[in-house]
Design a protein around this motif. Structure first.
Motif, PDB file in Angstrom:
ATOM      1  N   LEU A  66     -12.964  14.728   6.562  1.00  0.00           N
ATOM      2  CA  LEU A  66     -11.649  14.587   7.185  1.00  0.00           C
ATOM      3  C   LEU A  66     -10.590  14.473   6.090  1.00  0.00           C
ATOM      4  CD1 LEU A  66     -12.426  11.962   9.976  1.00  0.00           C
ATOM      5  CD2 LEU A  66     -11.852  14.377  10.326  1.00  0.00           C
ATOM      6  N   ALA A  67      -9.479  15.152   6.264  1.00  0.00           N
ATOM      7  CA  ALA A  67      -8.368  15.027   5.321  1.00  0.00           C
ATOM      8  C   ALA A  67      -7.829  13.592   5.385  1.00  0.00           C
ATOM      9  CB  ALA A  67      -7.274  16.025   5.667  1.00  0.00           C
ATOM     10  N   PRO A  68      -7.221  13.104   4.304  1.00  0.00           N
ATOM     11  CA  PRO A  68      -6.773  11.703   4.284  1.00  0.00           C
ATOM     12  C   PRO A  68      -5.908  11.291   5.470  1.00  0.00           C
ATOM     13  CG  PRO A  68      -6.658  12.618   2.077  1.00  0.00           C
ATOM     14  CD  PRO A  68      -7.005  13.751   3.000  1.00  0.00           C
ATOM     15  N   LEU A  69      -4.903  12.087   5.839  1.00  0.00           N
ATOM     16  CA  LEU A  69      -4.042  11.688   6.955  1.00  0.00           C
ATOM     17  C   LEU A  69      -4.756  11.805   8.296  1.00  0.00           C
ATOM     18  CD1 LEU A  69      -0.536  13.006   5.828  1.00  0.00           C
ATOM     19  CD2 LEU A  69      -1.404  10.656   5.787  1.00  0.00           C
ATOM     20  N   LEU A 100      -8.972   2.139   1.423  1.00  0.00           N
ATOM     21  CA  LEU A 100      -8.841   1.547   0.096  1.00  0.00           C
ATOM     22  C   LEU A 100      -8.971   2.613  -0.981  1.00  0.00           C
ATOM     23  CD1 LEU A 100     -11.230  -1.479   0.688  1.00  0.00           C
ATOM     24  CD2 LEU A 100      -8.732  -1.452   0.913  1.00  0.00           C
ATOM     25  N   ILE A 101      -9.985   3.458  -0.815  1.00  0.00           N
ATOM     26  CA  ILE A 101     -10.320   4.489  -1.802  1.00  0.00           C
ATOM     27  C   ILE A 101     -10.716   5.738  -1.031  1.00  0.00           C
ATOM     28  CG2 ILE A 101     -11.965   5.145  -3.611  1.00  0.00           C
ATOM     29  CD1 ILE A 101     -12.188   2.076  -4.195  1.00  0.00           C
ATOM     30  N   TYR A 102     -10.204   6.880  -1.455  1.00  0.00           N
ATOM     31  CA  TYR A 102     -10.569   8.163  -0.851  1.00  0.00           C
ATOM     32  C   TYR A 102     -11.037   9.067  -1.984  1.00  0.00           C
ATOM     33  CZ  TYR A 102     -10.472  12.303   2.053  1.00  0.00           C
ATOM     34  OH  TYR A 102     -10.838  13.428   2.754  1.00  0.00           O
ATOM     35  N   GLY A 103     -12.350   9.039  -2.239  1.00  0.00           N
ATOM     36  CA  GLY A 103     -12.922   9.839  -3.315  1.00  0.00           C
ATOM     37  C   GLY A 103     -12.241   9.559  -4.634  1.00  0.00           C
ATOM     38  N   GLU A 104     -11.944  10.609  -5.354  1.00  0.00           N
ATOM     39  CA  GLU A 104     -11.292  10.499  -6.663  1.00  0.00           C
ATOM     40  C   GLU A 104      -9.792  10.713  -6.556  1.00  0.00           C
ATOM     41  OE1 GLU A 104     -12.910   9.653  -9.515  1.00  0.00           O
ATOM     42  OE2 GLU A 104     -14.656   9.379  -8.240  1.00  0.00           O
ATOM     43  N   GLN A 105      -9.272  10.687  -5.336  1.00  0.00           N
ATOM     44  CA  GLN A 105      -7.857  11.016  -5.141  1.00  0.00           C
ATOM     45  C   GLN A 105      -6.933   9.819  -5.338  1.00  0.00           C
ATOM     46  OE1 GLN A 105      -6.614  13.442  -1.865  1.00  0.00           O
ATOM     47  NE2 GLN A 105      -8.691  14.206  -1.522  1.00  0.00           N
ATOM     48  N   VAL A 106      -5.790  10.103  -5.934  1.00  0.00           N
ATOM     49  CA  VAL A 106      -4.655   9.183  -5.942  1.00  0.00           C
ATOM     50  C   VAL A 106      -3.655   9.799  -4.970  1.00  0.00           C
ATOM     51  CG1 VAL A 106      -2.784   8.182  -7.306  1.00  0.00           C
ATOM     52  CG2 VAL A 106      -5.060   8.452  -8.318  1.00  0.00           C
ATOM     53  N   ILE A 107      -3.316   9.047  -3.927  1.00  0.00           N
ATOM     54  CA  ILE A 107      -2.430   9.556  -2.873  1.00  0.00           C
ATOM     55  C   ILE A 107      -1.194   8.661  -2.818  1.00  0.00           C
ATOM     56  CG2 ILE A 107      -2.219  10.043  -0.396  1.00  0.00           C
ATOM     57  CD1 ILE A 107      -5.355  10.229  -0.377  1.00  0.00           C
ATOM     58  N   ASP A 108      -0.033   9.274  -2.860  1.00  0.00           N
ATOM     59  CA  ASP A 108       1.223   8.537  -2.752  1.00  0.00           C
ATOM     60  C   ASP A 108       2.111   9.263  -1.756  1.00  0.00           C
ATOM     61  OD1 ASP A 108       3.399   6.914  -3.024  1.00  0.00           O
ATOM     62  OD2 ASP A 108       3.765   7.380  -5.128  1.00  0.00           O
ATOM     63  N   GLN A 109       1.909   8.958  -0.487  1.00  0.00           N
ATOM     64  CA  GLN A 109       2.679   9.545   0.599  1.00  0.00           C
ATOM     65  C   GLN A 109       3.306   8.406   1.392  1.00  0.00           C
ATOM     66  OE1 GLN A 109       0.258  12.234   2.912  1.00  0.00           O
ATOM     67  NE2 GLN A 109      -0.348  13.419   1.125  1.00  0.00           N
ATOM     68  N   PRO A 110       4.342   8.694   2.163  1.00  0.00           N
ATOM     69  CA  PRO A 110       4.985   7.613   2.925  1.00  0.00           C
ATOM     70  C   PRO A 110       4.010   6.840   3.829  1.00  0.00           C
ATOM     71  CG  PRO A 110       6.355   9.586   2.967  1.00  0.00           C
ATOM     72  CD  PRO A 110       5.067   9.962   2.290  1.00  0.00           C
ATOM     73  N   ARG A 111       3.060   7.533   4.451  1.00  0.00           N
ATOM     74  CA  ARG A 111       2.125   6.868   5.370  1.00  0.00           C
ATOM     75  C   ARG A 111       0.870   6.337   4.685  1.00  0.00           C
ATOM     76  NH1 ARG A 111      -0.047  10.281   9.800  1.00  0.00           N
ATOM     77  NH2 ARG A 111      -0.876   8.291  10.478  1.00  0.00           N
ATOM     78  N   LEU A 112       0.586   6.780   3.465  1.00  0.00           N
ATOM     79  CA  LEU A 112      -0.692   6.446   2.861  1.00  0.00           C
ATOM     80  C   LEU A 112      -0.589   6.396   1.340  1.00  0.00           C
ATOM     81  CD1 LEU A 112      -3.744   5.971   3.287  1.00  0.00           C
ATOM     82  CD2 LEU A 112      -4.043   8.455   3.196  1.00  0.00           C
ATOM     83  N   LYS A 113      -1.029   5.266   0.789  1.00  0.00           N
ATOM     84  CA  LYS A 113      -1.098   5.102  -0.668  1.00  0.00           C
ATOM     85  C   LYS A 113      -2.535   4.705  -1.013  1.00  0.00           C
ATOM     86  CE  LYS A 113       3.756   4.080  -1.170  1.00  0.00           C
ATOM     87  NZ  LYS A 113       4.106   5.401  -0.798  1.00  0.00           N
TER      88      LYS A 113
END
Length: 164
Positions: A66-69, A100-113
């Motif tokens: 599943l994609a992060p969002l 808390l953690i999604y694989g090796e991704q760093v995500i910085d979006q308004p709905r999800l960090k």
């Protein structure tokens, strides 16, 4: 898209918190395009705000495509199904599920960090997470979990007896 190892924090301080976490774990195990990995022990912790009941917390791990969002939407649907009311940011809740953690991704979006922006301040997340990851685990943003644990004492946290 290959599967990402995801770690989510679970918390509840209303309506039988331990049972709320058990129900959430069942819902996580049924997520589409996901493969269950495991769950930490349950912990009891003080609320971030005075005057609220203690929380029961855990961390769960699963692999997902599943994609992060899309995952965030699915987790919020689980919260809503268990009676989550979003009236105030730090208010009591039947269920809180945070990526808390999604694989090796760093995500910085308004709905999800991701990694979760408050992870380093929360012993009720760090210590359960440490049960599920390799000893020398490093977050996608480069922070070693061991250093975060060292800077965040176990204080106020109680590991609950295993009764699953």
């Amino acid at each position: 898209m290959s599967a990402a190892r995801v770690y989510v924090g679970l918390g509840s301080n209303l309506a039988s918190p331990t049972e709320q976490l058990r129900q959430a774990i069942c819902a996580l195990q049924a997520l589409p395009r996901s493969q269950w990995v495991g769950v930490s022990g349950f912990y009891s912790s003080e609320s971030l705000l005075p005057g609220q009941p203690r929380y029961t917390n855990a961390v769960a791990a699963f692999d997902t495509t599943l994609a992060p969002l899309a995952l965030l939407d699915a987790l919020q649907a689980i919260e809503n199904a268990q009676g989550r009311v979003r009236s105030e940011r730090w208010g009591p809740r039947t269920l809180d599920v945070d990526i808390l953690i999604y694989g090796e991704q760093v995500i910085d979006q308004p709905r999800l960090k991701v990694p979760h922006e408050q992870l380093h301040l929360r012993p009720f997340v760090l210590y359960p997470l440490a049960e599920l990851v390799p000893e020398h685990f490093v977050l996608a943003d480069g922070r070693p979990l061991a250093a975060l644990l060292q800077a965040c004492p176990f204080q106020g946290l109680e590991r609950l007896p295993t009764t699953r």
